[in-house]
Design an enzyme around this catalytic site. Structure first.
Site, PDB file in Angstrom:
ATOM      1  N   HIS A  45       0.958  -1.189  -0.010  1.00  0.00           N
ATOM      2  CA  HIS A  45       0.159   0.074  -0.014  1.00  0.00           C
ATOM      3  C   HIS A  45       0.831   1.307  -0.014  1.00  0.00           C
ATOM      4  O   HIS A  45       0.503   2.075  -0.633  1.00  0.00           O
ATOM      5  CB  HIS A  45      -0.750   0.066   1.260  1.00  0.00           C
ATOM      6  CG  HIS A  45      -1.899  -1.098   1.270  1.00  0.00           C
ATOM      7  ND1 HIS A  45      -2.079  -1.857   2.547  1.00  0.00           N
ATOM      8  CD2 HIS A  45      -2.883  -1.152   0.584  1.00  0.00           C
ATOM      9  CE1 HIS A  45      -3.126  -2.582   2.191  1.00  0.00           C
ATOM     10  NE2 HIS A  45      -3.532  -2.236   0.954  1.00  0.00           N
ATOM     11  N   ARG A  48      -1.995  -6.016  -8.495  1.00  0.00           N
ATOM     12  CA  ARG A  48      -0.957  -6.978  -8.107  1.00  0.00           C
ATOM     13  C   ARG A  48      -0.810  -8.335  -9.257  1.00  0.00           C
ATOM     14  O   ARG A  48       0.335  -8.544  -9.801  1.00  0.00           O
ATOM     15  CB  ARG A  48      -1.025  -7.770  -6.800  1.00  0.00           C
ATOM     16  CG  ARG A  48      -0.723  -7.069  -5.596  1.00  0.00           C
ATOM     17  CD  ARG A  48      -1.137  -7.293  -4.369  1.00  0.00           C
ATOM     18  NE  ARG A  48      -2.688  -7.238  -4.279  1.00  0.00           N
ATOM     19  CZ  ARG A  48      -3.497  -7.624  -3.416  1.00  0.00           C
ATOM     20  NH1 ARG A  48      -2.867  -7.677  -2.377  1.00  0.00           N
ATOM     21  NH2 ARG A  48      -4.800  -7.530  -3.469  1.00  0.00           N
ATOM     22  N   LYS A  67     -17.588  -6.982   6.219  1.00  0.00           N
ATOM     23  CA  LYS A  67     -16.185  -7.451   6.234  1.00  0.00           C
ATOM     24  C   LYS A  67     -15.646  -7.258   7.265  1.00  0.00           C
ATOM     25  O   LYS A  67     -15.532  -6.296   8.028  1.00  0.00           O
ATOM     26  CB  LYS A  67     -15.333  -6.447   5.275  1.00  0.00           C
ATOM     27  CG  LYS A  67     -14.459  -7.229   4.212  1.00  0.00           C
ATOM     28  CD  LYS A  67     -13.855  -6.366   3.412  1.00  0.00           C
ATOM     29  CE  LYS A  67     -12.577  -7.334   2.437  1.00  0.00           C
ATOM     30  NZ  LYS A  67     -11.569  -6.512   1.531  1.00  0.00           N
ATOM     31  N   SER A  70      -2.801  -7.630   2.847  1.00  0.00           N
ATOM     32  CA  SER A  70      -3.134  -7.710   4.413  1.00  0.00           C
ATOM     33  C   SER A  70      -3.371  -9.121   4.944  1.00  0.00           C
ATOM     34  O   SER A  70      -3.156  -9.498   6.007  1.00  0.00           O
ATOM     35  CB  SER A  70      -4.181  -6.737   4.579  1.00  0.00           C
ATOM     36  OG  SER A  70      -4.027  -5.543   4.318  1.00  0.00           O
TER      37      SER A  70
HETATM   38  P1  ADP Z   1     -10.019  -3.616  -0.485  1.00  0.00           P
HETATM   39  O1  ADP Z   1     -10.757  -4.287   0.632  1.00  0.00           O
HETATM   40  O2  ADP Z   1     -10.555  -2.410  -1.119  1.00  0.00           O
HETATM   41  O3  ADP Z   1      -9.290  -4.418  -1.515  1.00  0.00           O
HETATM   42  P2  ADP Z   1      -7.096  -3.520   0.447  1.00  0.00           P
HETATM   43  O4  ADP Z   1      -6.805  -2.629   1.634  1.00  0.00           O
HETATM   44  O5  ADP Z   1      -6.870  -5.039   0.662  1.00  0.00           O
HETATM   45  O6  ADP Z   1      -8.758  -2.890   0.326  1.00  0.00           O
HETATM   46  O7  ADP Z   1      -6.534  -2.921  -0.862  1.00  0.00           O
HETATM   47  C1  ADP Z   1      -6.632  -1.653  -1.229  1.00  0.00           C
HETATM   48  C2  ADP Z   1      -5.987  -1.401  -2.503  1.00  0.00           C
HETATM   49  O8  ADP Z   1      -4.651  -1.745  -2.514  1.00  0.00           O
HETATM   50  C3  ADP Z   1      -6.311  -2.465  -3.773  1.00  0.00           C
HETATM   51  O9  ADP Z   1      -6.742  -1.718  -4.856  1.00  0.00           O
HETATM   52  C4  ADP Z   1      -5.063  -3.521  -3.575  1.00  0.00           C
HETATM   53  O10 ADP Z   1      -5.047  -3.982  -5.018  1.00  0.00           O
HETATM   54  C5  ADP Z   1      -3.961  -2.680  -3.381  1.00  0.00           C
HETATM   55  N1  ADP Z   1      -3.289  -3.427  -2.900  1.00  0.00           N
HETATM   56  C6  ADP Z   1      -3.067  -4.417  -1.765  1.00  0.00           C
HETATM   57  N2  ADP Z   1      -1.849  -4.913  -1.600  1.00  0.00           N
HETATM   58  C7  ADP Z   1      -1.063  -4.269  -2.530  1.00  0.00           C
HETATM   59  C8  ADP Z   1       0.257  -4.601  -2.889  1.00  0.00           C
HETATM   60  N3  ADP Z   1       1.199  -5.449  -2.324  1.00  0.00           N
HETATM   61  N4  ADP Z   1       0.919  -3.941  -3.954  1.00  0.00           N
HETATM   62  C9  ADP Z   1       0.063  -2.929  -4.567  1.00  0.00           C
HETATM   63  N5  ADP Z   1      -1.193  -2.867  -4.257  1.00  0.00           N
HETATM   64  C10 ADP Z   1      -1.765  -3.434  -3.159  1.00  0.00           C
END
Ligand code: ADP
Length: 158
Positions: free
Chosen positions: A16, A89, A40, A127
């Site tokens: 992130h 990703r 969620k 996450s």
């Molecule tokens: P959500 O529940 O909305 O998917 P997340 O916090 O899991 O929320 O992810 C938010 C955004 O960050 C998403 O677009 C996800 O693809 C991106 N993201 C999560 N992990 C990574 C990573 N390791 N590298 C790049 N983008 C990421």
């Protein structure tokens, strides 16, 4: 121009943060939005997630953290946000992201989705992976900032 990076951030990871650092260079202002989804289950409360994000992005002057339980496009429209940033990703992300972005486009065609490809070194971090590793007391080196590693350690004492 103001952009929003919406997500769950439960917790924020180095993946992130990489997207945030790159997005912050592209826009005048980047808002990180914890979009609260009651369906969620989350490990950390919204307040804990905000605190962890704030600490992790304090080196970025044009970045701030918000939270909302509204639809992302509604929140964006009300705050003069024209661009939503998301990270990609793998192909697996693409299908979900395409569906979300298309739905958002139906809801408000003036709000654009902008996708940044994950850096190769972060492409495996999520996450949920981080939480699983923490639950088994594995090493989180390189995956999350120190403050997040400490918070995860406290959640899963040995
Ligand atoms: P959500 O529940 O909305 O998917 P997340 O916090 O899991 O929320 O992810 C938010 C955004 O960050 C998403 O677009 C996800 O693809 C991106 N993201 C999560 N992990 C990574 C990573 N390791 N590298 C790049 N983008 C990421």
């Amino acid at each position: 121009m103001r952009a929003l990076f919406p997500g769950s951030f439960d917790p924020i990871t180095n993946g992130h943060i990489d997207i945030i650092e790159r997005g912050a260079k592209m826009f005048d202002e980047l808002w990180i939005g914890i979009m609260v989804n009651p369906d969620k289950r989350s490990l950390f409360t919204v307040e804990e997630r905000i605190e962890m994000i704030r600490e992790s992005v304090k080196h970025l002057a044009n970045v701030q953290v918000i939270h909302s339980s509204k639809l992302t496009v509604d929140y964006a429209r009300e705050h003069d946000i024209r661009v939503l940033i998301r990270g990609l990703r793998a192909v697996m992300d693409y299908e979900y992201e395409l569906q979300q972005a298309s739905a958002n486009m139906m809801l408000d065609e003036k709000i654009e989705s902008c996708f940044l490809v994950a850096s190769p070194e972060h492409s495996f971090i999520s996450s949920s992976t981080v939480k699983t590793i923490a639950a088994h007391h594995g090493s989180l080196k390189g995956m999350v900032p120190l403050n997040v590693a400490q918070a995860l350690k406290a959640r899963y004492p040995e």
